[in-house]
Design a protein around this motif. Structure first.
Motif, short mmCIF file in Angstrom:
data_model
loop_
_atom_site.label_atom_id
_atom_site.label_comp_id
_atom_site.label_asym_id
_atom_site.label_seq_id
_atom_site.Cartn_x
_atom_site.Cartn_y
_atom_site.Cartn_z
N THR A 223 10.12 14.55 4.95
CA THR A 223 9.24 13.89 4.36
C THR A 223 9.29 14.16 2.73
N ASP A 224 10.14 15.09 2.43
CA ASP A 224 10.22 15.19 0.91
C ASP A 224 11.32 14.27 0.34
N SER A 225 12.29 13.51 1.30
CA SER A 225 13.10 12.67 0.91
C SER A 225 12.84 11.20 1.29
N TRP A 226 12.10 10.97 1.90
CA TRP A 226 11.61 9.64 2.32
C TRP A 226 10.04 9.27 2.39
N ALA A 227 9.86 8.15 1.67
CA ALA A 227 8.25 7.81 1.72
C ALA A 227 8.26 6.57 2.51
N ALA A 228 6.62 6.34 2.92
CA ALA A 228 6.52 5.18 3.53
C ALA A 228 5.35 4.24 2.57
N LEU A 229 6.08 2.83 2.77
CA LEU A 229 5.08 1.74 2.12
C LEU A 229 4.57 0.90 3.34
N VAL B 275 0.97 -1.26 0.08
CA VAL B 275 0.03 0.12 0.09
C VAL B 275 0.77 1.25 -0.09
N ASP B 276 0.58 2.15 -0.81
CA ASP B 276 1.18 3.34 -0.88
C ASP B 276 0.91 4.43 0.10
N GLN B 277 1.74 4.61 1.23
CA GLN B 277 1.52 5.44 2.21
C GLN B 277 2.43 6.74 2.32
N SER B 278 2.65 7.14 1.17
CA SER B 278 3.82 8.08 0.63
C SER B 278 3.35 9.56 1.20
N HIS B 279 2.19 9.67 1.37
CA HIS B 279 1.49 11.11 1.97
C HIS B 279 2.00 11.25 3.37
N ARG C 30 12.46 8.33 -1.36
CA ARG C 30 11.27 9.06 -2.21
C ARG C 30 11.29 8.65 -3.68
N ALA C 31 12.38 8.80 -4.13
CA ALA C 31 12.79 8.74 -5.43
C ALA C 31 12.49 7.18 -5.91
N GLU C 32 12.81 6.18 -5.01
CA GLU C 32 12.89 4.93 -5.21
C GLU C 32 11.36 4.35 -4.88
N LEU C 33 10.35 5.25 -4.72
CA LEU C 33 9.13 4.78 -4.41
C LEU C 33 8.56 3.76 -5.50
N ALA C 34 8.41 3.85 -6.54
CA ALA C 34 8.01 3.14 -7.76
C ALA C 34 8.70 1.92 -7.89
N ASP C 35 9.71 1.99 -7.52
CA ASP C 35 10.81 0.80 -7.69
C ASP C 35 10.51 -0.21 -6.67
N ALA C 36 10.46 0.48 -5.69
CA ALA C 36 9.96 -0.59 -4.35
C ALA C 36 8.76 -1.29 -4.37
#
Length: 389
Positions: free
Chosen positions: A135-141, A44-48, A192-198
């Motif tokens: 937050t601008d650099s790290w995203a949660a999944l 689940v995308d939790q990048s917000h 965050r730049a690797e969100l889609a790849d993860a």
């Protein structure tokens, strides 16, 4: 600038709203996504969500002194949860926390990041701590895994709910009998730049991409409170059975501790969390914020719906915060608008309770009463002397 996840570009993606704006509500098949998440095969995308990083040698002892949880000697990669409370014990911030041995990572709702960083900065004084909104650099999944992160994995926070962690207590059933025991959940932080790849990596392993429709349905089923939904400016943690994971009752002084101790010792928090099973025969239900009323001629308002979800097995369900003295067997109705603008209409939906916090408002380990409360502390003897009662 309003955040928008790159995963919203997926075919069929429908954007979330409110606290989950910026990520997908679902990707075209919410029931299948929910089932995949429930059986442990979805990401689940939790990048917000907001991410704050603390560094410096004083970071854990400092947090220990100003929040509700015992984190002074927290081991690396061990997850926990804590509150920032007001001086009156009201809940202001709820934070997922994990320390990697070098930095402490805090995850919170997106609209709480800025006020959290401002408050932490004011409380730093002369402590050796650096506070950064990353937050601008790290995203949660989010993923349905019941395991702490290892040294070879990214920073990971494991949700302990509904365990009663050390120093905590419960108002609801023990973990083994709690509906939340079937819900495995953790948040993995990735650049965050690797969100889609993860996400693609997990999809290659057979997992499905799911939206927040799925996560919210399973959260409501698990009676799991959420800061952006169940909390208002009057909330004390006891009302939500949130002393399980986020409060240590035997640690040193912190802001709001007096209220936490008093409500725990005396019992009877003013309100209580309840799960509602909603009548789905009308095919529509009011949104969060709808009134909860006693079902009957008087229709007295007794609370507010805080979360609404459509569960793949239970149907329409909700969490609500109602007055503690509402009988646990009382029939209720949820009343609120459906639609918007000129097409909006108010509907009433019958609701049955599933007790989360008992009506008597007593925790499992509440201290026994010491007898009748005395009006005074002294009495005068026949010889004119005074002594303590």
């Amino acid at each position: 600038m309003t955040y928008r996840s790159p995963l919203l570009d997926r075919p069929g993606a429908v954007a979330g709203t409110g606290p989950d704006a910026g990520v997908a509500w679902h990707y075209g098949d919410p029931v299948a996504e929910q089932r995949a998440l429930a059986r442990g095969g979805a990401v689940v995308d939790q990048s917000h969500l907001g991410v704050v990083r603390l560094t410096g040698p004083d970071r854990l002892t400092w947090l220990h002194s100003i929040t509700s949880q015992d984190v002074e000697h927290l081991a690396p990669r061990a997850s926990t949860e804590l509150f920032v409370l007001s001086p009156q014990g009201r809940l202001e911030h709820a934070l997922a926390l994990v320390d990697d041995g070098t930095s402490t990572w805090l995850i919170t709702e997106p609209d709480h990041v800025e006020p959290l960083v401002a408050w932490l900065t004011r409380m730093r004084f002369m402590m050796r701590v650096e506070i950064d909104d990353v937050t601008d650099s790290w995203a949660a999944l989010g993923e349905p895994v019941d395991a702490e992160g290892t040294d070879t994995e990214p920073v990971t926070w494991r949700d302990a709910w509904p365990e009663v962690v050390g120093g905590g207590t419960r108002y609801g059933p023990p973990a083994a009998e709690h509906p939340g025991s079937d819900r495995d959940w953790r948040l993995v932080l990735v650049p965050r730049a690797e969100l889609a790849d993860a996400v693609a990596e997990r999809e290659a392993a057979g997992w499905r991409l799911a939206g927040t429709w799925a996560t919210e349905a399973l959260r409501v089923e698990a009676w799991r409170p959420r800061l952006s939904h169940e909390v208002d400016d009057r909330t004390v943690p006891h009302e939500l059975d949130w002393l399980r994971t986020a409060v240590h009752l035997h640690k040193g002084c912190y802001r709001g501790q007096e209220t936490v101790a008093r409500v725990h010792n005396l019992g009877r928090p003013p309100r209580r969390l309840v799960m509602l099973h909603l009548d789905g025969s009308q095919h529509v239900v009011p949104d969060a914020g709808a009134e909860v009323r006693r079902d009957g001629p008087d229709g007295k308002v007794v609370g507010t719906v805080t979360s609404v979800a459509r569960h793949h097995e239970l149907g329409p369900v909700a969490l609500a915060v109602i007055k503690r003295n509402v009988p646990t067997d009382a029939l209720l109705a949820v009343v609120g608008p459906v639609g918007s603008g000129a097409d909006a209409q108010e509907i009433a939906v019958a609701a049955s309770q599933e007790v989360v916090v008992p009506g008597e408002g007593l925790s499992a380990d509440r201290p026994e009463a010491r007898g009748e409360t005395l009006r005074g502390l002294t009495r005068r003897g026949g010889d004119g002397t005074q002594s303590l009662l």
